[in-house]
Design an enzyme around this catalytic site. Structure first.
Site, PDB file in Angstrom:
ATOM      1  N   ASN A   1     -16.946   6.051  -5.179  1.00 20.04           N
ATOM      2  CA  ASN A   1     -17.095   4.869  -6.024  1.00 20.04           C
ATOM      3  C   ASN A   1     -17.704   3.690  -5.276  1.00 20.04           C
ATOM      4  OD1 ASN A   1     -16.604   3.654  -8.645  1.00 20.04           O
ATOM      5  ND2 ASN A   1     -15.096   2.393  -7.587  1.00 20.04           N
TER       6      ASN A   1
ATOM      7  N   LYS B   1       0.851  -1.185   0.000  1.00 20.65           N
ATOM      8  CA  LYS B   1       0.000   0.000   0.000  1.00 20.65           C
ATOM      9  C   LYS B   1       0.888   1.237   0.000  1.00 20.65           C
ATOM     10  CE  LYS B   1      -4.611   0.562   0.362  1.00 20.65           C
ATOM     11  NZ  LYS B   1      -5.648  -0.305  -0.212  1.00 20.65           N
TER      12      LYS B   1
END
Length: 433
Positions: free
Chosen positions: A237, A118
């Site tokens: 989203n 990440k």
């Protein structure tokens, strides 16, 4: 469409655990339950690599700014590092480490040949033009240099990044490769636009997975979604697509919160109407005509059956967990419920579908895109969605049945399954030298 972010008031921040405290507490709970091999436990408690880059970018006005970017690679015992890049002021090394660890458990639980990574840039993207964001992204990609790659570390979109961001990264990365290798490196990132090697349906995959896991949970109770009410924190989203599919099954959206405010209508908020409004209102739901403004600090206390935190981490804490009215919390975001908040919810009989299961539709779709690029294929939407259904049902059933068998909460069950798979890989392969 980018992911909207939501933050609790600053005065409540002192009541939250640190993000690394949360992820380690969750890991240790599961590791204790499965009697994890102590040597493998030592390995999984730390990251493999932590990359910090500082790089200059020229702004539209000619001034130079220095940015700080991060990429943490937690573990690759099962395959290449996999995980998103986020652009947000909260990005720092601890956040990246925690999110990378969560990705390791998420990819393992989903049965994918990936590890966890990440990263991102400590930036508020709303303060920069599109051309500035492009230059920042390309310079960040160049600074990461050989630390990413289609068989090594594969970034994807996350908070405030999208398919355009991934297209810039892919183009920059491929431009740095020898000419003969450029077209073979398209799968260095996933979440690309359809016309640039992206997967049809990738845009909705995470939110669709949130919806599916909710649906599977109610099916286990011999119930449908018809007439169920739900609230969503974060209408980007993930929040939008989860709402879209839930409404399609007869559920009713009654409250939404984003970075700008909160709205409520117990008679129902039409998902497409709200989406169209936010698209025309700079992403904000403020002053949406078919709902009333509500108290932002009391959002989780809204009457509903289902609560979907789909913004940032650390949103449900000991300060507000007692107010949650939902019987089911479905974690669309990564780490939205901290350890103290979760303990209170479980004691109150609230079920939590954990992030590493609930929002795993995105990384499963990323795997499909990676395979599609690797094999030089193009999968259409009617091929993608059934494959997604199958993978998510397999993961949900594993967690549900393990939870029932071992009499534990869903998160601990999910962690146990994920960590056992990694432990098995280490035991079978051994550790060099």
């Amino acid at each position: 469409m980018t992911t909207m972010t939501t933050e609790l008031p600053r005065e409540k921040a002192k009541s939250k655990r640190g993000v690394m405290d949360n992820v380690m507490a969750q890991f240790n709970t599961a590791a204790d339950r499965i009697n994890l091999n102590p040597n493998i436990r030592k390995i999984l408690k730390i990251t493999n690599n932590e990359i910090i880059v500082h790089f200059p970018v020229k702004m539209d006005n000619g001034d130079m700014e220095i940015f700080t970017g991060y990429r943490v690679q937690h573990n690759n015992a099962l395959g290449p590092y996999k995980g998103g890049l986020r652009y947000h002021p909260t990005v720092d090394i601890d956040a990246a480490k925690a999110l990378a660890m969560w990705m390791t458990w998420k990819t393992s639980l989903a049965g994918l040949p990936y590890g966890g990574g990440k990263g991102g840039i400590q930036i508020d993207p709303s303060k920069y033009s599109q051309s500035e964001l492009e230059r920042i992204t390309r310079r960040f990609t160049f600074a990461l240099a050989d630390n990413i790659g289609p068989e090594h570390d594969i970034p994807a979109p996350d908070v405030n990044t999208n398919s355009q961001t991934m297209a810039w990264i892919a183009d920059t990365y491929m431009s740095t490769r020898p000419p003969a290798e450029r077209t073979a490196n398209q799968h260095v990132v996933t979440g690309k636009p359809d016309g640039s090697g992206g997967l049809e349906g990738r845009d909705r995959a995470t939110g669709y997975g949130v919806f599916l896991t909710i649906k599977f949970w109610f099916e286990r109770k011999n119930e449908t979604l018809e007439g169920k009410t739900f609230i969503v924190q974060g209408f980007g989203n993930v929040g939008y697509w989860a709402s879209h599919f839930l409404e399609g099954e007869g559920a009713k959206l009654v409250a939404v919160q984003d970075a700008f405010g909160s709205i409520e209508n117990q008679n129902g908020i039409k998902v497409e109407d709200l989406f169209n409004y936010t698209e025309s209102n700079n992403g904000s739901l403020v002053n949406f005509p078919d709902a009333e403004a509500s108290n932002k600090d009391e959002f989780f206390g809204t009457e509903c059956d289902i609560c979907i935190p789909a913004a940032l981490g650390g949103q449900i804490t000991k300060d507000n967990a007692m107010t949650v009215k939902a019987t089911l919390v479905a974690e669309g975001a990564n780490g939205p419920t901290d350890v103290d908040g979760e303990k209170i919810l479980i004691e109150r009989g609230v079920t939590i579908i954990p992030d590493i299961l609930c929002n795993s539709g995105g990384v499963v779709a990323s795997y499909f895109e990676w395979l599609q690029n690797r094999n030089g294929e193009f999968w259409q939407l009617d091929e993608v969605m059934p494959k997604l259904d199958k993978k998510l049902l397999e993961s949900f059933n594993k967690v549900y049945e393990y939870s029932e068998k071992e009499a534990m909460d869903f998160r601990t069950a999910a962690y146990c399954i994920a960590i056992k798979r990694i432990e098995k890989a280490y035991i079978q392969r051994g550790i060099f030298p």
